[in-house]
Every structure is written in C-alpha cells, then in structure tokens.
Design an enzyme around this catalytic site. Structure first.
Site, mmCIF file in Angstrom:
data_model
loop_
_atom_site.group_PDB
_atom_site.id
_atom_site.type_symbol
_atom_site.label_atom_id
_atom_site.label_comp_id
_atom_site.label_asym_id
_atom_site.label_seq_id
_atom_site.Cartn_x
_atom_site.Cartn_y
_atom_site.Cartn_z
ATOM 1 N N GLU A 181 -2.978 -6.456 3.962
ATOM 2 C CA GLU A 181 -2.527 -7.667 5.368
ATOM 3 C C GLU A 181 -3.860 -7.361 6.328
ATOM 4 O O GLU A 181 -4.874 -6.783 6.545
ATOM 5 C CB GLU A 181 -1.591 -6.216 5.763
ATOM 6 C CG GLU A 181 -1.184 -7.546 7.301
ATOM 7 C CD GLU A 181 0.112 -6.755 7.441
ATOM 8 O OE1 GLU A 181 0.713 -6.141 7.335
ATOM 9 O OE2 GLU A 181 0.544 -7.212 8.973
ATOM 10 N N ASP A 216 9.367 -0.309 1.481
ATOM 11 C CA ASP A 216 8.412 0.529 1.926
ATOM 12 C C ASP A 216 9.102 1.838 2.810
ATOM 13 O O ASP A 216 10.267 2.295 3.176
ATOM 14 C CB ASP A 216 8.351 -0.129 3.498
ATOM 15 C CG ASP A 216 7.681 -1.029 3.679
ATOM 16 O OD1 ASP A 216 6.892 -1.521 2.684
ATOM 17 O OD2 ASP A 216 7.543 -1.974 4.196
HETATM 18 O O1 KIV Z 1 7.414 -4.968 5.904
HETATM 19 C C1 KIV Z 1 6.772 -5.288 5.403
HETATM 20 O O2 KIV Z 1 7.322 -6.596 5.832
HETATM 21 C C2 KIV Z 1 5.630 -5.483 5.513
HETATM 22 C C3 KIV Z 1 5.403 -6.514 4.935
HETATM 23 C C4 KIV Z 1 4.442 -7.438 6.184
HETATM 24 C C5 KIV Z 1 3.874 -6.605 3.321
HETATM 25 O O3 KIV Z 1 4.898 -4.462 4.777
#
Ligand code: KIV
Length: 261
Positions: free
Chosen positions: A180, A85
């Site tokens: 989501e 991310d």
């Molecule tokens: O950071 C995370 O765990 C996510 C998931 C919920 C898709 O982005």
C-alpha cells in the site's frame, strides 16, 4: 456458478500472469455482489472502521466487530476467497495472541487472515495452525500514528527494508502481500524479487493484482483518493433514489395500487 478461488489459486494466477482482483466488502449484500461480478478475493478489511462506522482511523475497531462483519460477508460470498483483516491490537502482543485472533476470524468464516507489518513469527505460527495469512506492507493504516499521517512509504533507501520484510513474509509461508502507498518502482522490485503474489493499492500497475476499498470503487466515498477510481457515481445515484422515494411519499403517488396488499 463460477469457479471457486482458493489459496493455491493465487500462486497459480501469479504464475500464469492472470491479474488478481480484490475488493473489500463488509456484509452479505455486497459480498454477494462482488462474487457475482467475478472478483477473485473479497477482503473484509478493517477499513470497515472508516467506511461503515465513520471512524477516522482503523485503530478503533476490534476483533468482535471484525468477526461480526466476517460472518455477514461469509453469508454472501460463494466463489471468491474470503480474507479478513486482523485488527489493531489483536496480533502484535505475542505469537499466541495472533494465532488465537486468527482462529476467531476463521471460525467466523474467513478462509485466510491479513495482518499488517513485519511479523514473520506470527505468520509462521498461524500457517502451522492451518491458517493462511496475507501480509500488508508499505503504508499500514494501523500504524498511522507512527507514520504521522497517511504518507507514501519506502521512498529511496527505505525501499530496501520493505523488500526484506516481503522476503521474510515469503519465507514464513504467507500466501500473498498487499503493498500500500509505495512507489511503483519499489512495488515492481518486490514483485520481481519475491515469489509471493503482490496485490497493490496506490503502488502502480506492476503488482500481480490490485485491491480497492468498495466505497471508493462505487463512488460512495466523500473524497476521491489519488490511488482510487470511482466506477459509478454512487453517492449521487443513492441520494437521487432516496429523494425520488421521499417525493413520491410526500405527493401520495407511492404506494400505488400495485403496491397495496
Ligand atoms: O482494510 C482495508 O480495506 C485494507 C485495504 C486497503 C488493503 O486493508
């Protein structure tokens, strides 16, 4: 040794109807266990802010911390595709910022990055720079302050905007999209109308795959969310093990002769 999952594997899985399994992990131990379990995609999610750092929202985590967790998880994952991310504040200011931040996570060992929201120019620029990007639409936790809480998105007419955003992601070369907390019917519509592999969380069974937060799957979270299902009673199992250890130390039965050097 299992089969390596690559970026092209995701589209192939969508095409063949094989569901994509994704789970978060934040370190080498759990990255390796997810890999052993044959999970397709390991996501170093910014949910590490909640699960490991105890923060209420993901807004509090930055790029250096994410890179640290990507490096650790990389050390455990061999077969699954490792996606990381881009955290809040690391890609929204400009396209150049997005590419630079994505490069940081790729150098730490990610094979693709994920970003939240409607940023087609940033996605296209990363792809031009050789960086695969996954989108994330619907309830995007980094925008929790805009949404005013953790709320289902895309109800009624608001669904059209999410379909358009998914189309823009598709056209800018994204490798997939996390959907989501959106209505199941909308997730099915996005999956029908867009070529991208869709990976749902709280978006019903009509996506091409599912993603869950590790701590929810293992029953380590304090509460059970509606979109999640614990597959073991992790909290109880761990507390029981730690209590058994404490009891044996206190009673003098650990270490035994077998544990002595
Ligand atoms: O950071 C995370 O765990 C996510 C998931 C919920 C898709 O982005």
């Amino acid at each position: 040794m299992g089969k390596r999952v690559t970026v092209p594997s995701l589209r192939a899985m969508r095409a063949s109807g094989e569901r994509i399994v994704c789970v978060t992990a934040y370190d080498a131990t759990f990255g390796a266990l997810a890999d052993l379990a044959g999970v397709d995609v390991v996501l170093v999610g910014d949910s590490v802010a909640n699960t490991l750092l105890g923060l209420k929202e993901t807004v509090g985590i930055g790029l250096p911390e994410m890179a640290h967790h990507v490096r650790a998880t990389r050390a455990g994952v061999t077969n699954a595709l490792l996606v990381a991310d881009l955290p809040f504040g690391s890609y929204g200011a400009s396209v150049a910022q997005a590419v630079e931040s994505a490069v940081t996570l790729m150098k730490a060992g990610a094979e693709a990055v994920k970003l939240e929201g409607d940023h087609p120019e940033a996605v296209a620029a990363c792809v031009r720079a050789g960086i695969p990007v996954m989108g994330h639409l619907g309830f995007t936790p980094q925008s929790v302050n805009l949404f005013g809480g953790h709320k289902v998105q895309g109800k009624g007419d608001a669904g059209d905007a999410i379909v358009k955003q998914a189309q823009r992601l598709n056209d800018s070369g994204a490798i997939g999209v996390v959907l989501e907390l959106i209505p199941a019917a909308l997730a099915e519509r996005v999956t029908r109308e867009v070529d991208l592999p869709t990976i749902g969380i709280g978006a019903g069974a009509g996506c091409n795959g599912q993603v869950q937060v590790l701590h929810d799957v293992l029953g380590l979270s304090e509460r059970v969310y509606k979109h999640a299902k614990p597959y073991m009673t992790g909290r109880t199992a761990i507390v029981d093990a730690l209590q058994a250890y404490a009891d044996e130390v206190r009673s003098g039965s650990f270490p035994s002769e077998a544990n002595a050097s």
